[in-house]
Design an enzyme around this catalytic site. Structure first.
Site, PDB file in Angstrom:
ATOM      1  N   ASN A 208       0.644  -1.225   0.074  1.00 19.23           N
ATOM      2  CA  ASN A 208       0.201   0.317   0.105  1.00 19.23           C
ATOM      3  C   ASN A 208       0.650   1.283  -0.278  1.00 19.23           C
ATOM      4  O   ASN A 208       2.315   0.550  -0.081  1.00 19.23           O
ATOM      5  CB  ASN A 208      -0.675  -0.139   1.286  1.00 19.23           C
ATOM      6  CG  ASN A 208      -0.336   0.026   2.074  1.00 19.23           C
ATOM      7  OD1 ASN A 208       0.838   0.967   3.040  1.00 19.23           O
ATOM      8  ND2 ASN A 208      -0.562  -1.437   3.434  1.00 19.23           N
ATOM      9  N   ASP A 276      -4.645  -7.120   4.562  1.00 15.83           N
ATOM     10  CA  ASP A 276      -5.233  -7.934   5.199  1.00 15.83           C
ATOM     11  C   ASP A 276      -5.054  -9.222   4.834  1.00 15.83           C
ATOM     12  O   ASP A 276      -5.279 -10.515   4.973  1.00 15.83           O
ATOM     13  CB  ASP A 276      -6.432  -7.149   4.509  1.00 15.83           C
ATOM     14  CG  ASP A 276      -7.223  -5.859   5.657  1.00 15.83           C
ATOM     15  OD1 ASP A 276      -6.116  -6.151   6.534  1.00 15.83           O
ATOM     16  OD2 ASP A 276      -7.645  -5.594   4.642  1.00 15.83           O
ATOM     17  N   LYS A 286      10.604 -16.275 -10.336  1.00 16.74           N
ATOM     18  CA  LYS A 286       9.651 -14.755 -10.984  1.00 16.74           C
ATOM     19  C   LYS A 286       8.607 -15.422 -12.430  1.00 16.74           C
ATOM     20  O   LYS A 286       8.857 -16.257 -13.072  1.00 16.74           O
ATOM     21  CB  LYS A 286      10.720 -14.122 -11.882  1.00 16.74           C
ATOM     22  CG  LYS A 286       9.702 -13.090 -12.482  1.00 16.74           C
ATOM     23  CD  LYS A 286      10.920 -12.028 -13.574  1.00 16.74           C
ATOM     24  CE  LYS A 286       9.771 -11.261 -13.594  1.00 16.74           C
ATOM     25  NZ  LYS A 286      11.196  -9.999 -14.901  1.00 16.74           N
ATOM     26  N   PRO A 304      -2.235 -12.737   9.629  1.00 17.90           N
ATOM     27  CA  PRO A 304      -3.245 -12.478  10.398  1.00 17.90           C
ATOM     28  C   PRO A 304      -3.217 -10.876  11.440  1.00 17.90           C
ATOM     29  O   PRO A 304      -3.069 -10.085  10.636  1.00 17.90           O
ATOM     30  CB  PRO A 304      -1.631 -13.007  11.849  1.00 17.90           C
ATOM     31  CG  PRO A 304      -0.778 -12.719  10.611  1.00 17.90           C
ATOM     32  CD  PRO A 304      -1.356 -12.913   9.597  1.00 17.90           C
ATOM     33  N   ASP A 305      -4.148 -11.233  12.505  1.00 18.65           N
ATOM     34  CA  ASP A 305      -4.735  -9.861  13.041  1.00 18.65           C
ATOM     35  C   ASP A 305      -3.931  -9.195  14.058  1.00 18.65           C
ATOM     36  O   ASP A 305      -4.208 -10.138  15.237  1.00 18.65           O
ATOM     37  CB  ASP A 305      -6.316  -9.746  13.084  1.00 18.65           C
ATOM     38  CG  ASP A 305      -6.684  -8.733  13.993  1.00 18.65           C
ATOM     39  OD1 ASP A 305      -6.063  -7.940  13.303  1.00 18.65           O
ATOM     40  OD2 ASP A 305      -7.644  -8.386  12.599  1.00 18.65           O
ATOM     41  N   LEU A 307      -3.552  -6.642  15.356  1.00 14.85           N
ATOM     42  CA  LEU A 307      -4.264  -5.955  16.409  1.00 14.85           C
ATOM     43  C   LEU A 307      -5.418  -6.576  17.108  1.00 14.85           C
ATOM     44  O   LEU A 307      -5.356  -6.435  18.288  1.00 14.85           O
ATOM     45  CB  LEU A 307      -5.013  -4.154  15.884  1.00 14.85           C
ATOM     46  CG  LEU A 307      -5.588  -3.558  17.260  1.00 14.85           C
ATOM     47  CD1 LEU A 307      -5.118  -2.796  17.798  1.00 14.85           C
ATOM     48  CD2 LEU A 307      -6.171  -2.622  15.689  1.00 14.85           C
TER      49      LEU A 307
END
Length: 399
Positions: A208, A276, A286, A304-305, A307
Site C-alpha cells: 500500500n 489484510d 518470477k 493474521p490480525d 491488533l
C-alpha cells in the site's frame, strides 16, 4: 545537557567495541565524565591504553583488585554513576544480566547496582534471533533495562541483518533521553509502522501507499517523553527514528512474530498499514507471460490480525492497546466498529481518500475514538499529531 553527568561505560567483547571509543569522545564533549569498565573479552578489540586516554579516568578491569575491593569497590562503582551504559552488550553479557550471574567485574557491578542501565546490543544476526537471546531480551525489558538498537546492517562476519550495534550518535541520543526523567520513563512501548510487502513471486509483492511517516513521528515523540520504544517497521520510505530499538520486517506474519517477541510492554500502538491478505500460492520463481493473455491464478488467504491478537491475548496484554483505522468512506462508523471488533482500547481514525493527501503526505487529520466517545482533531503536521497522541498516552499510563 550532559554537563556533570557521570556515565559508567561497560565495554563488552565484540568488534563493535571500537565504536565505544567514539562514544567516550562524544560524551566528554557534552560535559559528561566517563568511568570505563573493560571486560577481558573487550581487551581483544580495544586497548586499555586507548580507553583510559580517551576517558581521562582510571580504567576498571579486575573484580579482585585488592586495593579497591578492601573498600568494596565494585559496589561503589556500580552506584556512583547517573547511568550505566553497556556498549557493546554481547549475547554473553546479556545472558549474564538476565540470569543474575556475577563472575567478573562487569557482571558483578550490573547485578549490584540500583542505577538505571542502558544497553546497546551487538552480535551476529543468528545470535540475536536465537530463542535463548530473545528470552533474555524479554527478561531484561521486564527488569527495566533500556535498549538502543541493534540496527540492521552488514556485519564483520559477512552476514546482514539485525545485530549491528547502534551508532555512537544514536547511543548518545538514547543516553540523553535516559537521563531526562520524562513522564514515560521506565515504560516500554511498542510501535508498528509502515506498510507490509506480501510476495507474489521473488520480485513482485502486494503493498500500500503508507510511507511510515506517522509511525516514525509517534515513536520519536514517545522516545522524547522518556519511553523505551521498540519500533517494528515494514519497508517504509521514511527513515526510522534514532534512540529506539528498530526491528525491520517485510510481511504481516513477520510483524506479528516481532511484536510477540518484543513483549512484555506497557503499551502497543499499531500504526502500520498491514495488508489484510497475502498470496497463498506465491511463486518461488518470477512469473512470466506465456502469450495466452491469461494472468496466473493467485490464491489469497487472510493475514493474521495483529491488533486483535494483542488486544485479546489475556495475560500479558499491554495496559493500553491502540489501533489505527485508515478509511476512505464512513470513517467514524467503520472505525468505531473496528475498535469494538478488535477489542482495543483506542482507535485513531483517519480519512485516506486520495484527494485528502494523507497517506504518504506530511499532514494528518484524525479522530480519536475511546470508550468516552470520539474526539476530532484538526488537520496538523504528523509530528504534531504524534506529540499530541504521545502526551495522551503518557497521561493514561500514569493513571
Amino acid at each position: 545537557m550532559l554537563s556533570n553527568k557521570r556515565i559508567l561505560l561497560v565495554i563488552g567483547g565484540g568488534i563493535a567495541a571500537f565504536k565505544s571509543l567514539d562514544l567516550i569522545r562524544r560524551l566528554r564533549e557534552q560535559g559528561a565524565s566517563v568511568a570505563p569498565v573493560l571486560t577481558r573479552a573487550g581487551e581483544q578489540f580495544v586497548t586499555p591504553l586507548s580507553v583510559a586516554a580517551l576517558s581521562g579516568a582510571k580504567l576498571h578491569r579486575d573484580l579482585f583488585d585488592l586495593t579497591e575491593e578492601a573498600e568494596m569497590g565494585h559496589i561503589q562503582l556500580s552506584r556512583s554513576a547517573d547511568l550505566i551504559v553497556v556498549a557493546p552488550a554481547t549475547a554473553d553479557l546479556m545472558a549474564k544480566m538476565a540470569t543474575g550471574r556475577a563472575d567478573d567485574l562487569a557482571s558483578t557491578l550490573l547485578l549490584a547496582t540500583d542505577t538505571p542501565v542502558l544497553i546497546a546490543p551487538a552480535m551476529n544476526v543468528r545470535m540475536w534471533q536465537h530463542a535463548a537471546t530473545q528470552r533474555n531480551i524479554a527478561t531484561l525489558r521486564a527488569d527495566g533495562i533500556a535498549f538502543v538498537g541493534p540496527n540492521d546492517g552488514d556485519m564483520a562476519c559477512g552476514e546482514h541483518g539485525p545485530g549491528r550495534m547502534a551508532e555512537p550518535a544514536e547511543i548518545l541520543a538514547a543516553i540523553k533521553t535516559a537521563l531526562t526523567a520524562g513522564p514515560l520513563a521506565g515504560k516500554h512501548i511498542l510501535v508498528t509502522s509502515g506498510p507490509t510487502h506480501e510476495p507474489i513471486d521473488p520480485v513482485r509483492y502486494i503493498a500500500n501507499r503508507s510511507s511510515g511517516a506517522q509511525g516514525t513521528a509517534l515513536a520519536a515523540a514517545l522516545r522524547d517523553l522518556g519511553a523505551n520504544v521498540t519500533f517494528i517497521t515494514g519497508p517504509a520510505s521514511v527513515p526510522a527514528p534514532t534512540g529506539v530499538t528498530v526491528v525491520r520486517v517485510e510481511t504481516a506474519v513477520q510483524m506479528l512474530a516481532a511484536v510477540q517477541s518484543a513483549l512484555p510492554a506497557d503499551a502497543a500502538i499499531f500504526v502500520a498499514a498491514v495488508a489484510d491478505w497475502r498470496v497463498a500460492n506465491a511463486a518461488a520463481s518470477k512469473l512470466k507471460k506465456d502469450g495466452s493473455g491469461k494472468a496466473p491464478p493467485l490464491e489469497f488467504t487472510e493475514n493474521p490480525d495483529i491488533l486483535a491478537t494483542l488486544s485479546k491475548m489475556g495475560a500479558g496484554r499491554p495496559t493500553l492497546v491502540v489501533g489505527f483505522a485508515a478509511e476512505t468512506d464512513n470513517v467514524l462508523a467503520h472505525a468505531t466498529a473496528k475498535r469494538l471488533r478488535k477489542g482495543c482500547d483506542w482507535i485513531v481514525a483517519n480519512d485516506v481518500s486520495p484527494e485528502r493527501g494523507i497517506m504518504g503526505g506530511t499532514e494528518n487529520a484524525v479522530t480519536l475514538i475511546t470508550d468516552a466517545g470520539s474526539d476530532v482533531w484538526p488537520r496538523l503536521p504528523k509530528s504534531q499529531v504524534a506529540r499530541r497522541l504521545a502526551a495522551k498516552i503518557a497521561d493514561t499510563l500514569r493513571g
